[in-house]
Design an enzyme around this catalytic site. Structure first.
Site, PDB file in Angstrom:
ATOM      1  N   SER A 163       0.827  -1.195   0.000  1.00 33.67           N
ATOM      2  CA  SER A 163       0.000   0.000   0.000  1.00 33.67           C
ATOM      3  C   SER A 163       0.872   1.259   0.000  1.00 33.67           C
ATOM      4  O   SER A 163       1.664   1.455  -0.919  1.00 33.67           O
ATOM      5  CB  SER A 163      -0.974  -0.046   1.183  1.00 33.67           C
ATOM      6  OG  SER A 163      -1.996   0.903   1.040  1.00 33.67           O
ATOM      7  N   ASP A 258     -10.277  -3.688  -4.614  1.00 32.84           N
ATOM      8  CA  ASP A 258      -9.389  -2.711  -3.989  1.00 32.84           C
ATOM      9  C   ASP A 258      -9.405  -1.445  -4.826  1.00 32.84           C
ATOM     10  O   ASP A 258      -9.185  -1.513  -6.044  1.00 32.84           O
ATOM     11  CB  ASP A 258      -7.968  -3.286  -3.922  1.00 32.84           C
ATOM     12  CG  ASP A 258      -6.972  -2.379  -3.231  1.00 32.84           C
ATOM     13  OD1 ASP A 258      -7.318  -1.238  -2.872  1.00 32.84           O
ATOM     14  OD2 ASP A 258      -5.814  -2.813  -3.045  1.00 32.84           O
ATOM     15  N   HIS A 288      -8.205  -5.084  -0.226  1.00 34.25           N
ATOM     16  CA  HIS A 288      -6.992  -4.408   0.205  1.00 34.25           C
ATOM     17  C   HIS A 288      -6.595  -4.917   1.591  1.00 34.25           C
ATOM     18  O   HIS A 288      -7.434  -5.068   2.473  1.00 34.25           O
ATOM     19  CB  HIS A 288      -7.226  -2.897   0.261  1.00 34.25           C
ATOM     20  CG  HIS A 288      -5.990  -2.105   0.482  1.00 34.25           C
ATOM     21  ND1 HIS A 288      -5.140  -1.755  -0.550  1.00 34.25           N
ATOM     22  CD2 HIS A 288      -5.443  -1.599   1.608  1.00 34.25           C
ATOM     23  CE1 HIS A 288      -4.132  -1.068  -0.064  1.00 34.25           C
ATOM     24  NE2 HIS A 288      -4.290  -0.951   1.242  1.00 34.25           N
TER      25      HIS A 288
END
Length: 317
Positions: A163, A258, A288
């Site tokens: 991320s 996501d 995610h």
């Protein structure tokens, strides 16, 4: 190689749905509705997975660009020196720490047989761009400079993150290229943030209802950058980089449900077009954060195994 990505939708994985239900039962407010400090406290209140045992774990404080930076060094079983992965945790540049990354770092240490140096970079909004990216660059440089004393092979060092951590890994690769630093073996990018844009199909399709939301990502960006011009900087939004040629080989991992899916895959395509050996895998039915949830998600286990194998292969070349 570049793995072609299936473009049709799959149902949300039942294990992911069960996990989301458990998180929802905690009743925690969305990050974008509270302060950064409250968001961190809420993140810490969630149960964290426990990773496998490794031979040694050591916490160190190292010099940073403007202040000291904490790192946690995981060493695998066996006789060194070992290859190394410098790992940057996720959390929208706002939350996350060495503890939130602990299980993932342990899995990657065991799976790839490398030392993992996990970096506790400074967080936004207290430290805005480019501070966190410079912390990660400084930590990576420190690993290179101290490889011998750390039992690390200086010619077999990779970077990676999930991320926001994936975003920081891309930034480090670009910084090393621009500043003439030593060669990296590989970049492991797990659902990375690569652009300051919220108009992709994955942002529209997954704007809410799958853990990470569009509103929270907008809030994270607002915490990270001081003004819109920062978000045009390739070290913040690597899709803005004019040239990606010469960067280290990459594995990009994305999740179907996501908001960040499309920008991660777009970055993989840009790397491939620039001649960078790149593999990109979309995990169908996943949300995610699944990479760090291998204790409860089978596809999380699969992704950890894929990442570990890719690292091991890159280190063997």
């Amino acid at each position: 190689m570049f793995r072609e990505i299936r473009r049709y939708n799959m149902p949300l994985d039942p294990q992911a749905r069960a996990l989301m239900d458990q998180v929802a039962a905690l009743g925690l407010p969305p990050a974008h509705t509270v302060s950064a400090q409250e968001a961190r406290a809420n993140a810490k209140s969630r149960t964290r997975a426990i990773g496998p045992d490794v031979a040694r774990v050591e916490d160190r404080i190292i010099p940073g660009p403007d202040s000291q930076v904490a790192v946690r060094i995981y060493t695998p079983n066996g006789d060194g020196p070992f290859p190394c992965l410098v790992w940057f945790h996720g959390g929208g540049w706002v939350v996350g720490d060495l503890d939130s990354a602990d299980a993932t770092a342990r899995h990657l240490t065991v799976g790839s047989g490398c030392v993992v140096v996990s970096v506790d970079y400074r967080l936004a909004p207290e430290t805005k761009f480019p501070g966190p990216a410079e912390d990660c660059y400084s930590a990576t440089s420190w690993v290179f400079d101290n490889a011998s004393s750390l039992g690390i092979l200086a010619d077999k060092i990779a970077v990676g993150g999930d991320s926001a951590g994936g975003n920081l890994a891309t930034a480090v690769c670009l910084m090393i290229k621009d500043r003439g630093g030593p060669d990296l073996t590989m970049q492991l990018l797990v659902y990375p943030v690569t652009d300051w844009s919220f108009k992709t199909p994955s942002y529209s399709d997954n704007a809410e209802g799958y853990q990470l939301t569009k509103d929270t990502m907008i809030w994270y960006w607002d915490q990270y950058v001081s003004h819109d011009g920062d978000a045009e900087n390739p070290y913040a939004a690597p899709l803005k980089a004019p040239d990606l040629a010469g960067l280290p080989s990459a594995l990009v991992i994305t999740a179907e449900f996501d908001p960040l899916r499309d920008e991660g895959e777009a970055y993989a395509s840009r790397l491939k077009d620039a001649g960078v050996p790149t593999s990109c895998t979309r995990y169908s039915g996943m949300i995610h954060g699944f990479f760090g949830m291998s204790a409860v998600l089978d596809k999380g286990k699969d992704a950890i195994a894929e990442a570990s194998a890719a690292l091991a292969a890159s280190f063997s070349n």
